[in-house]
Design an enzyme around this catalytic site. Sequence first.
Site, PDB file in Angstrom:
ATOM      1  CG  ASP A 103      -2.030   1.014   1.200  1.00  9.18           C
ATOM      2  OD1 ASP A 103      -3.019   0.872   0.454  1.00  9.18           O
ATOM      3  OD2 ASP A 103      -1.878   1.998   1.948  1.00  9.18           O
ATOM      4  CE1 TYR A 233      -4.694   7.373   0.264  1.00  4.53           C
ATOM      5  CE2 TYR A 233      -4.286   7.562   2.622  1.00  4.53           C
ATOM      6  CZ  TYR A 233      -4.543   6.784   1.513  1.00  4.53           C
ATOM      7  OH  TYR A 233      -4.641   5.426   1.640  1.00  4.53           O
ATOM      8  CG  HIS A 298      -5.560  -3.194  -0.370  1.00  4.23           C
ATOM      9  ND1 HIS A 298      -4.769  -2.800  -1.433  1.00  4.23           N
ATOM     10  CD2 HIS A 298      -5.219  -2.385   0.669  1.00  4.23           C
ATOM     11  CE1 HIS A 298      -3.997  -1.793  -1.052  1.00  4.23           C
ATOM     12  NE2 HIS A 298      -4.244  -1.532   0.217  1.00  4.23           N
TER      13      HIS A 298
END
Length: 320
Positions: A103, A233, A298
């Site tokens: 990730d 982010y 994921h």
Amino acid sequence: MEGIEHKLVKVNGINMHVAEKGEGPVILFLHGFPELWYSWRHQIIALSALGYRAIAPDLRGYGDTDAPDSIASYTYFHVVGDLIELLDAVAPDQEKVFVVGHDWGASIAWILCLFRPDKVKALLNLSVPFIQLNRQIKPLDAWRAFYGNDYYMCRFQEPGEIEAEFAEFDTERVVKEFLTYRVPGPIMLTKGNLFGHSPDTPITLPSWLSEEDVNYYVTKLDKKGFTGGINYYRNIDRNWELSAPWSGCEIKVPVKFIVGDQDLVYHMPGLKEFIHNGGFKKAVPLLQEVVVMEGVGHFINMEKADEISNHIYDFFRQFA
């Protein structure tokens, strides 16, 4: 947890919490969002038993590592700087180390290899491939064009906004929503309808995730909050701007890449074609193998812990 040692290391102006176990060549494990060193617990135990020294930090902003207040303190440069100083502090005798990322940890691992290939023997990355970004459009503008403003990366941009909505949901619920997400499509966080259903909707934990595991994440997130992790982010466009000097550069270390076929990342627009039709190999010339695991989502390092540990061992032992 089975002999895993914990310590704080002063790096790059912050205190970084590190979990480690074993002796031998170092494997640096880098976690993603909304995670901790704890996501590598299975691999730490497995690889330390096979002759490696497994080192897994909480990245800046997470767990027991410091979380600087400034959003701008979470760029690739800050995080890679943390890792270089960490390696210098805990493994000064090892010129190069092995790296495993997942990730955001995978994204950071790619950049570590881009900035400092002299520090990396080989890389095994999970979920997120290396992509040479389009220099004609900022990443967030591209995501908005694909998915709209409710796409989670877009919803994370306004400081404090999504944190307040997560607080209404409660930490345990948010952790379970993310860690059990198995839709091979984008995470949408519509205001007033986060994750697309009521917060009362029951969540059944998969066999690879226990309530005890969830509680570990929740305890740390209740203490630290989500802001540090979300700030990564908030630097997506800033990273794009700052990394312009490396535009078109290739990854020059040996790589193995693994992704689940139910991973939302694998289903992003154009990504399968990029991975399998030559684009990925062109950007990463020393890419040795791509493994697509069927029926896996994921959080592959937890869902298929033993298989991932075996892949890591099989790949890295050729460089020992």
